[in-house]
Design an enzyme around this catalytic site. Structure first.
Site, mmCIF file in Angstrom:
data_model
loop_
_atom_site.group_PDB
_atom_site.id
_atom_site.type_symbol
_atom_site.label_atom_id
_atom_site.label_comp_id
_atom_site.label_asym_id
_atom_site.label_seq_id
_atom_site.Cartn_x
_atom_site.Cartn_y
_atom_site.Cartn_z
ATOM 1 N N ASN A 46 0.835 -1.206 0.000
ATOM 2 C CA ASN A 46 0.000 0.000 0.000
ATOM 3 C C ASN A 46 0.871 1.258 0.000
ATOM 4 O OD1 ASN A 46 0.571 -0.761 2.720
ATOM 5 N ND2 ASN A 46 -1.184 0.357 3.513
ATOM 6 N N CYS A 57 -4.138 0.761 -2.451
ATOM 7 C CA CYS A 57 -4.019 -0.509 -1.731
ATOM 8 C C CYS A 57 -2.941 -1.387 -2.364
ATOM 9 C CB CYS A 57 -5.335 -1.270 -1.773
ATOM 10 S SG CYS A 57 -6.640 -0.581 -0.760
ATOM 11 N N GLU A 59 -3.019 -4.540 -3.226
ATOM 12 C CA GLU A 59 -3.472 -5.399 -4.331
ATOM 13 C C GLU A 59 -3.575 -4.606 -5.625
ATOM 14 O OE1 GLU A 59 -4.800 -4.859 -1.346
ATOM 15 O OE2 GLU A 59 -6.124 -6.492 -0.729
ATOM 16 N N CYS A 96 -10.170 -5.155 -0.142
ATOM 17 C CA CYS A 96 -11.296 -4.228 -0.059
ATOM 18 C C CYS A 96 -12.126 -4.326 -1.352
ATOM 19 C CB CYS A 96 -10.800 -2.803 0.164
ATOM 20 S SG CYS A 96 -10.200 -1.991 -1.328
ATOM 21 N N CYS A 99 -10.391 -3.227 -4.580
ATOM 22 C CA CYS A 99 -9.363 -4.174 -5.009
ATOM 23 C C CYS A 99 -9.971 -5.433 -5.617
ATOM 24 C CB CYS A 99 -8.457 -4.544 -3.838
ATOM 25 S SG CYS A 99 -7.354 -3.183 -3.383
HETATM 26 N N1 THU Z 1 -5.376 -1.575 2.419
HETATM 27 C C1 THU Z 1 -4.779 -2.360 1.459
HETATM 28 O O1 THU Z 1 -3.664 -2.080 1.019
HETATM 29 N N2 THU Z 1 -5.471 -3.444 1.006
HETATM 30 C C2 THU Z 1 -6.692 -3.826 1.456
HETATM 31 O O2 THU Z 1 -7.274 -4.742 0.923
HETATM 32 C C3 THU Z 1 -7.292 -3.136 2.595
HETATM 33 C C4 THU Z 1 -6.694 -1.829 2.956
HETATM 34 C C5 THU Z 1 -4.646 -0.403 2.910
HETATM 35 C C6 THU Z 1 -5.237 0.911 2.510
HETATM 36 C C7 THU Z 1 -4.698 1.832 3.578
HETATM 37 O O3 THU Z 1 -3.411 2.283 3.185
HETATM 38 C C8 THU Z 1 -4.564 0.939 4.793
HETATM 39 O O4 THU Z 1 -4.623 -0.400 4.312
HETATM 40 C C9 THU Z 1 -5.653 1.140 5.836
HETATM 41 O O5 THU Z 1 -6.907 1.069 5.252
#
Ligand code: THU
Length: 143
Positions: A46, A57, A59, A96, A99
Site C-alpha cells: 500500500n 491498496c 493489491e 477491499c 481491489c
Molecule cells: N489496504 C490495502 O492495502 N489493502 C486492502 O485490501 C485493505 C486496505 C490499505 C489501505 C490503507 O493504506 C490501509 O490499508 C488502511 O486502510
C-alpha cells in the site's frame, strides 16, 4: 490450482512486499503478491498519500505493476497480508471492495478464478475471487 507458486511461497512474497509499504497515516501496512500460472510472482504494497483518499491498496499496486509490465492473464493466486504496525493481525486482511474489482479485471482477461490467501497471524483464510465478488461486472460485461 495448476501451476503457480505455492501458498507458502506466495505468502512469503506478500510479507516481503509489506516491508515496503508506505503507510505513515494509517500505520496499517499491507503486502500483496500475485501468482501466475507460469510460476511468476508480482508484488505490491500500500502507498498512502497526504491527501488520504488518494491512497493505493497493495493489491491494486500489484495489479497495476503486472499490467504495466504487459501481463494480461494467468492470474491463479493472490496472497494478502498486513496489519497495524506491519505485522499480520489476528484477523486476516481481505481485499477491499475496490481491489476485488481491480483483481477481477486481470482475472477475467485470462479467464481464471484465482484462489485468495489472506494471511493472519495464526491462520490463512482461503477463498476465491468469485466468492469475494460474485456476479462481477467485468470486461465481458461490455461486450
Ligand atoms: N489496504 C490495502 O492495502 N489493502 C486492502 O485490501 C485493505 C486496505 C490499505 C489501505 C490503507 O493504506 C490501509 O490499508 C488502511 O486502510
Amino acid at each position: 490450482m495448476s501451476g503457480g507458486p505455492t501458498q507458502a511461497a506466495l505468502i512469503a512474497a506478500a510479507n516481503a512486499a509489506m516491508a515496503h509499504a508506505y503507510a505513515p497515516y494509517s500505520g496499517f501496512r499491507v503486502g500483496a503478491a500475485l501468482g501466475f500460472a507460469d510460476g511468476s510472482v508480482v508484488i505490491g504494497a500500500n502507498v498512502e498519500n497526504a491527501s488520504y483518499g488518494l491512497s493505493l491498496c497493495a493489491e491494486t499496486v500489484a495489479v497495476a505493476t503486472a499490467m504495466a509490465g504487459g501481463v494480461r492473464g494467468g492470474l491463479v493466486a493472490v496472497a494478502v497480508t498486513g496489519g497495524p504496525g506491519g505485522a499480520p493481525g489476528s484477523d486476516p486482511v481481505t481485499p477491499c471492495g475496490r481491489c476485488r474489482q481491480v483483481l477481477c479485471e486481470l482475472a477475467e482477461l485470462g479467464e481464471t478464478d484465482p484462489v485468495i490467501w489472506c494471511a493472519g497471524a495464526d491462520e490463512v483464510l482461503e477463498t476465491r475471487l468469485s466468492a469475494l465478488l460474485p456476479h462481477a461486472f467485468g470486461p465481458r460485461s461490455l461486450r
